[in-house]
Motif scaffolding. Structure first.
Motif, mmCIF file in Angstrom:
data_model
loop_
_atom_site.group_PDB
_atom_site.id
_atom_site.type_symbol
_atom_site.label_atom_id
_atom_site.label_comp_id
_atom_site.label_asym_id
_atom_site.label_seq_id
_atom_site.Cartn_x
_atom_site.Cartn_y
_atom_site.Cartn_z
ATOM 1 N N GLU A 16 0.832 -1.196 0.000
ATOM 2 C CA GLU A 16 0.000 0.000 0.000
ATOM 3 C C GLU A 16 0.869 1.249 0.000
ATOM 4 O OE1 GLU A 16 -4.226 -0.858 2.156
ATOM 5 O OE2 GLU A 16 -2.515 -0.445 3.447
ATOM 6 N N PRO A 17 0.419 2.328 -0.651
ATOM 7 C CA PRO A 17 1.179 3.579 -0.609
ATOM 8 C C PRO A 17 1.141 4.171 0.786
ATOM 9 C CG PRO A 17 -0.956 3.900 -1.668
ATOM 10 C CD PRO A 17 -0.795 2.421 -1.472
ATOM 11 N N ALA A 18 2.070 5.096 1.049
ATOM 12 C CA ALA A 18 2.161 5.715 2.370
ATOM 13 C C ALA A 18 0.868 6.414 2.752
ATOM 14 C CB ALA A 18 3.328 6.700 2.394
ATOM 15 N N SER A 19 0.185 7.007 1.765
ATOM 16 C CA SER A 19 -1.061 7.709 2.063
ATOM 17 C C SER A 19 -2.120 6.757 2.596
ATOM 18 C CB SER A 19 -1.591 8.416 0.807
ATOM 19 O OG SER A 19 -1.823 7.479 -0.229
ATOM 20 N N ALA A 20 -2.141 5.529 2.072
ATOM 21 C CA ALA A 20 -3.100 4.541 2.556
ATOM 22 C C ALA A 20 -2.756 4.119 3.975
ATOM 23 C CB ALA A 20 -3.121 3.329 1.632
ATOM 24 N N HIS A 21 -1.471 3.931 4.256
ATOM 25 C CA HIS A 21 -1.044 3.597 5.618
ATOM 26 C C HIS A 21 -1.432 4.711 6.584
ATOM 27 C CE1 HIS A 21 2.294 0.761 3.932
ATOM 28 N NE2 HIS A 21 1.157 0.115 4.144
ATOM 29 N N ARG A 22 -1.212 5.928 6.163
ATOM 30 C CA ARG A 22 -1.536 7.081 7.017
ATOM 31 C C ARG A 22 -3.027 7.105 7.333
ATOM 32 N NH1 ARG A 22 0.713 12.141 8.226
ATOM 33 N NH2 ARG A 22 -0.828 13.799 8.509
ATOM 34 N N SER A 23 -3.845 6.870 6.322
ATOM 35 C CA SER A 23 -5.295 6.860 6.529
ATOM 36 C C SER A 23 -5.714 5.749 7.477
ATOM 37 C CB SER A 23 -6.025 6.704 5.190
ATOM 38 O OG SER A 23 -5.783 7.813 4.358
ATOM 39 N N ARG A 24 -5.097 4.583 7.324
ATOM 40 C CA ARG A 24 -5.417 3.457 8.202
ATOM 41 C C ARG A 24 -5.027 3.766 9.648
ATOM 42 N NH1 ARG A 24 -6.059 -1.620 5.799
ATOM 43 N NH2 ARG A 24 -4.878 -2.678 7.450
ATOM 44 N N LEU A 25 -3.897 4.442 9.822
ATOM 45 C CA LEU A 25 -3.443 4.782 11.165
ATOM 46 C C LEU A 25 -4.337 5.837 11.813
ATOM 47 C CD1 LEU A 25 0.371 4.711 10.453
ATOM 48 C CD2 LEU A 25 -0.794 3.338 12.208
ATOM 49 N N ILE A 26 -4.787 6.793 11.029
ATOM 50 C CA ILE A 26 -5.710 7.797 11.564
ATOM 51 C C ILE A 26 -7.010 7.131 11.995
ATOM 52 C CG2 ILE A 26 -7.141 9.790 10.943
ATOM 53 C CD1 ILE A 26 -4.806 10.734 9.175
ATOM 54 N N GLU A 27 -7.489 6.212 11.178
ATOM 55 C CA GLU A 27 -8.703 5.468 11.543
ATOM 56 C C GLU A 27 -8.439 4.613 12.782
ATOM 57 O OE1 GLU A 27 -11.983 2.407 9.557
ATOM 58 O OE2 GLU A 27 -10.364 3.246 8.339
ATOM 59 N N GLY A 28 -7.252 4.017 12.844
ATOM 60 C CA GLY A 28 -6.896 3.230 14.018
ATOM 61 C C GLY A 28 -6.850 4.086 15.275
ATOM 62 N N MET A 29 -6.344 5.299 15.155
ATOM 63 C CA MET A 29 -6.344 6.233 16.274
ATOM 64 C C MET A 29 -7.775 6.546 16.702
ATOM 65 S SD MET A 29 -4.977 8.351 18.468
ATOM 66 C CE MET A 29 -3.306 8.952 18.156
ATOM 67 N N ALA A 30 -8.654 6.779 15.744
ATOM 68 C CA ALA A 30 -10.048 7.101 16.064
ATOM 69 C C ALA A 30 -10.709 5.967 16.833
ATOM 70 C CB ALA A 30 -10.817 7.395 14.776
ATOM 71 N N HIS A 31 -10.509 4.735 16.376
ATOM 72 C CA HIS A 31 -11.101 3.588 17.070
ATOM 73 C C HIS A 31 -10.508 3.442 18.473
ATOM 74 C CE1 HIS A 31 -13.558 2.115 13.838
ATOM 75 N NE2 HIS A 31 -12.534 2.000 13.007
ATOM 76 N N PHE A 61 4.223 9.005 11.241
ATOM 77 C CA PHE A 61 4.099 9.978 12.329
ATOM 78 C C PHE A 61 5.305 9.881 13.251
ATOM 79 C CE2 PHE A 61 -0.270 8.686 11.219
ATOM 80 C CZ PHE A 61 -0.770 9.912 10.798
ATOM 81 N N ALA A 62 5.763 11.030 13.711
ATOM 82 C CA ALA A 62 6.907 11.039 14.627
ATOM 83 C C ALA A 62 6.494 10.607 16.026
ATOM 84 C CB ALA A 62 7.529 12.433 14.670
ATOM 85 N N THR A 63 5.265 10.974 16.426
ATOM 86 C CA THR A 63 4.800 10.678 17.775
ATOM 87 C C THR A 63 3.304 10.358 17.763
ATOM 88 O OG1 THR A 63 4.171 12.966 18.276
ATOM 89 C CG2 THR A 63 6.472 12.337 18.726
ATOM 90 N N LYS A 64 2.833 9.868 18.902
ATOM 91 C CA LYS A 64 1.397 9.634 19.072
ATOM 92 C C LYS A 64 0.634 10.953 18.971
ATOM 93 C CE LYS A 64 -0.549 8.822 23.130
ATOM 94 N NZ LYS A 64 -1.060 8.227 24.399
ATOM 95 N N ASN A 65 1.229 12.026 19.484
ATOM 96 C CA ASN A 65 0.588 13.337 19.400
ATOM 97 C C ASN A 65 0.361 13.763 17.951
ATOM 98 O OD1 ASN A 65 0.675 13.465 22.168
ATOM 99 N ND2 ASN A 65 2.154 15.137 22.285
ATOM 100 N N ASP A 66 1.350 13.498 17.093
ATOM 101 C CA ASP A 66 1.220 13.855 15.679
ATOM 102 C C ASP A 66 0.044 13.121 15.040
ATOM 103 O OD1 ASP A 66 3.370 15.566 15.776
ATOM 104 O OD2 ASP A 66 4.808 14.101 15.015
ATOM 105 N N CYS A 67 -0.153 11.883 15.444
ATOM 106 C CA CYS A 67 -1.258 11.103 14.899
ATOM 107 C C CYS A 67 -2.588 11.675 15.383
ATOM 108 C CB CYS A 67 -1.116 9.637 15.309
ATOM 109 S SG CYS A 67 -2.265 8.522 14.473
ATOM 110 N N LEU A 68 -2.641 12.102 16.637
ATOM 111 C CA LEU A 68 -3.863 12.722 17.157
ATOM 112 C C LEU A 68 -4.170 14.006 16.407
ATOM 113 C CD1 LEU A 68 -6.164 12.820 19.235
ATOM 114 C CD2 LEU A 68 -4.641 14.138 20.706
#
Length: 216
Positions: A16-31, A61-68
């Motif tokens: 998967e491209p990095a953008s897809a990984h990023r989207s999955r991680l943002i969704e993972g953060m939301a859950h 993301f560099a940190t958990k805060n960046d993901c939030l």
């Protein structure tokens, strides 16, 4: 940082491209924050929900805060999209504002746990959280000015006054939402629609003060 074993079924995500990984991680953060609250989650929780590795997380993301912060921006843009799509150019601007605010507040109420994180815990990030919150508030204020400007003209010299009042309106609405969160009334956010609409009408249709009169 050495990679960890991928969660089951995650091998297929390697391409998967990095953008897809990023989207999955943002969704993972939301859950994750919806289930446990931001303070109690770890990067391990996020990657487990996203189905990727910790190495992939730190590539995005560099940190958990960046993901939030990324989640905050995505959620804010999602709510703003709902607001924009609720606008009906065939109606007068006051009716448009009330209808759009109702849709916006209903969108915010749809995930109470996530809403609390985005409205309250984002401020716990310090200057980073405050900066991104102000940026999102500015986008919302700009949209309010745009909608009001279509149906309620202001002299050119009043543009700065109107922009300042729009930001004041956004701040007022945010404060009402925060109060509802603190009082456990998140599910009934839509009941704030009349008050928020009245605030928009009262503030943004008021004439700008006369500088000469203020100096008198």
């Amino acid at each position: 940082m050495p990679d960890e074993k991928l969660p089951a079924g995650a091998t297929a995500q390697a391409a998967e491209p990095a953008s897809a990984h990023r989207s999955r991680l943002i969704e993972g953060m939301a859950h994750s924050v919806a289930a446990k609250g931001y303070a109690d989650i770890t990067v391990a929780d996020i990657v487990r929900e996203a189905g990727v590795s910790k190495r992939t997380f730190y590539e995005c993301f560099a940190t958990k805060n960046d993901c939030l912060i990324a989640l905050y921006v995505a959620a804010s843009h999602g709510a703003l999209k709902v607001l924009k799509e609720a606008i009906d150019p065939g109606r007068d601007w006051k009716t448009q504002v009330e209808h759009a605010l109702g849709a916006y507040l209903a969108c915010l109420a749809s995930n109470p746990a996530l809403l609390r994180t985005l409205f309250i815990e984002i401020l716990g990030l310090g200057s980073e959280g405050l900066q991104v919150r102000r940026r999102m508030n500015q986008e919302l204020a700009d949209f309010v000015v745009q909608v009001v400007g279509v149906g309620h003209s202001h002299p050119a010299q009043d543009s700065a006054h109107t922009a300042a009042m729009a930001m004041a309106v956004v701040g007022g609405i945010n404060e009402l939402v925060l109060q509802a969160i603190e009082n456990g009334g998140t599910a009934k956010l839509a009941t704030l629609t009349p008050a928020c609409s009245a605030l928009v009408r009262a503030v943004l249709t008021a004439p700008a003060p006369n500088p000469a009169a203020l100096r008198a």
